[in-house]
Design an enzyme around this catalytic site. Structure first.
Site, PDB file in Angstrom:
ATOM      1  N   GLY A  11       0.805  -1.208   0.000  1.00  0.00           N
ATOM      2  CA  GLY A  11       0.000   0.000   0.000  1.00  0.00           C
ATOM      3  C   GLY A  11       0.840   1.261   0.000  1.00  0.00           C
ATOM      4  CB  SER A 108      -8.859   1.036  12.081  1.00  0.00           C
ATOM      5  OG  SER A 108      -9.691   2.164  12.204  1.00  0.00           O
ATOM      6  CB  SER A 109      -9.083   4.181  16.653  1.00  0.00           C
ATOM      7  OG  SER A 109      -9.584   5.070  15.677  1.00  0.00           O
ATOM      8  CB  CYS A 110     -13.237   2.436  13.366  1.00  0.00           C
ATOM      9  SG  CYS A 110     -12.802   1.200  12.144  1.00  0.00           S
ATOM     10  CE1 TYR A 137     -10.877  -0.421   6.863  1.00  0.00           C
ATOM     11  CE2 TYR A 137     -11.323   0.619   8.980  1.00  0.00           C
ATOM     12  CZ  TYR A 137     -10.446   0.299   7.969  1.00  0.00           C
ATOM     13  OH  TYR A 137      -9.128   0.679   8.061  1.00  0.00           O
ATOM     14  CE  LYS A 141      -7.402  -2.705   9.046  1.00  0.00           C
ATOM     15  NZ  LYS A 141      -6.432  -2.943   7.948  1.00  0.00           N
ATOM     16  CB  THR A 165      -5.906   8.007  16.770  1.00  0.00           C
ATOM     17  OG1 THR A 165      -7.115   8.716  17.022  1.00  0.00           O
ATOM     18  CG2 THR A 165      -4.805   8.984  16.359  1.00  0.00           C
ATOM     19  CG  HIS A 180     -10.722   8.706   6.963  1.00  0.00           C
ATOM     20  ND1 HIS A 180      -9.721   8.153   6.188  1.00  0.00           N
ATOM     21  CD2 HIS A 180     -11.365   7.664   7.538  1.00  0.00           C
ATOM     22  CE1 HIS A 180      -9.757   6.831   6.300  1.00  0.00           C
ATOM     23  NE2 HIS A 180     -10.736   6.511   7.110  1.00  0.00           N
ATOM     24  CE  LYS A 188     -18.211  19.217   3.336  1.00  0.00           C
ATOM     25  NZ  LYS A 188     -19.336  18.968   4.263  1.00  0.00           N
TER      26      LYS A 188
END
Length: 320
Positions: A11, A108-110, A137, A141, A165, A180, A188
């Site tokens: 990656g 991943s923190s998620c 997801y 993980k 994080t 993300h 934006k």
């Protein structure tokens, strides 16, 4: 890890993988192996097996994954589950079969429970329900993390896992639908400042708290762990500090020079209300973050690459 060791960074074109390559080169490593997704589809078992047979890497840093923000995770649920399971399964299994000395797996923190006590310690994994919007997801993980544990337990593989994080920095994805939260807000506010727009709309209430780490700090932490950590337990990587999305929006408005109104769209999901990592294990291993949020954001906003990536996307807005 000898400076001439053959290191495969999976990656390497992504935000994390490219940071790994930059950090390794800065440390003097010269034998870094990479493949683009067109050259090697990590979901293809036979292709991954052929690659490991040909290259015989000594070390692997697995940063390849299908990633995205709330919208992407909730919309492409099957893709996030399938693609990540295939990538992890193929790379981890071939690393074992070809005698890789050490592998670093990026979690991943998620993956932690939606209502986990704060700050989140590594042992809170699998103690509660996941956030529904990114459940596929997160499950993929978690499966990768458990594969690392299983291959260590059954085969003695030195596979370590890290839980970063929320990240930001060079080579991030700034697509408003699939990025993300930090990348979406950076785009934006930068566009709004450049075009002198009257307002910026931010998803949710602005109340959720998030922790952010510059990707170069993550890469530095991962190299530190490759050199100094061989444990079975996952390691959280973060700053140990967070702020609300409302506070982050104010900081971005200040740094980009946006002077309009910030509107919070409460009809859109907030996601998990707080997600702060406990980084005491990482601190105990001798590593602390170096790049403050203000410094990292200012560096990202001023970066020439950022402007080059943003310009083509801003053009249609100007034409309209």
């Amino acid at each position: 890890m000898d400076l001439n060791a053959k290191i495969y960074v999976a990656g390497h074109r992504g935000m994390v993988g490219s940071a790994f390559v930059r950090r390794l080169r800065r440390a003097g490593y010269t034998n870094i192996i990479t493949r683009t997704s067109k050259e090697l589809d990590l979901r293809d078992q036979a292709a991954v097996a052929a690659f490991f047979t040909e290259e015989q890497p000594e070390y692997v840093m697995l940063a390849a994954a299908k990633v995205g923000g709330i919208y992407a995770n909730n919309t492409y649920r099957a893709d996030f589950l399938y693609d990540n399971l295939m990538i992890e399964g193929n790379v981890l299994d071939q690393a074992y079969r070809h005698g890789v000395k050490k592998l670093l797996y990026l979690g991943s923190s998620c993956i932690y429970p939606k209502l986990a006590p704060q700050p989140i310690r590594e042992e809170y994994l699998l103690t509660g329900q996941l956030e529904p919007t990114n459940e596929p997801y997160a499950i993929s993980k978690i499966a990768g993390l458990k594969m690392c544990e299983a291959y260590r337990d059954q085969h003695g593989c030195n596979f370590i896992t890290v839980m970063p994080t929320n990240l930001y920095g060079p080579h991030d994805n700034y697509d408003l639908q699939n990025s993300h939260v930090m990348a979406a807000l950076l785009r934006k506010f930068s566009e709004a400042a450049d075009l002198n727009l009257p307002e910026v709309t931010v998803w949710g209430t602005g109340a959720p708290c998030r922790e952010f780490l510059h990707v170069d700090d993550l890469a530095d932490a991962c190299l530190h762990l490759m050199l100094h950590y061989d444990g079975r337990e996952p390691v959280n990587v973060g700053t140990g500090e967070d702020l609300t999305i409302r506070e982050l929006s104010g900081l971005l408005a200040e740094l980009t020079g946006f002077r309009g109104e910030v509107v919070f769209d409460s009809s859109k999901p907030d996601g998990t209300m707080r997600k702060l990592l406990d980084v005491s294990r990482l601190h105990g291993l001798g590593w602390h973050h170096q790049i403050s949020l203000r410094e990292g954001l200012a560096r990202t906003i001023a970066d020439a690459e950022w402007r080059r990536l943003l310009a083509p996307q801003a053009a249609p807005m100007l034409a309209a």
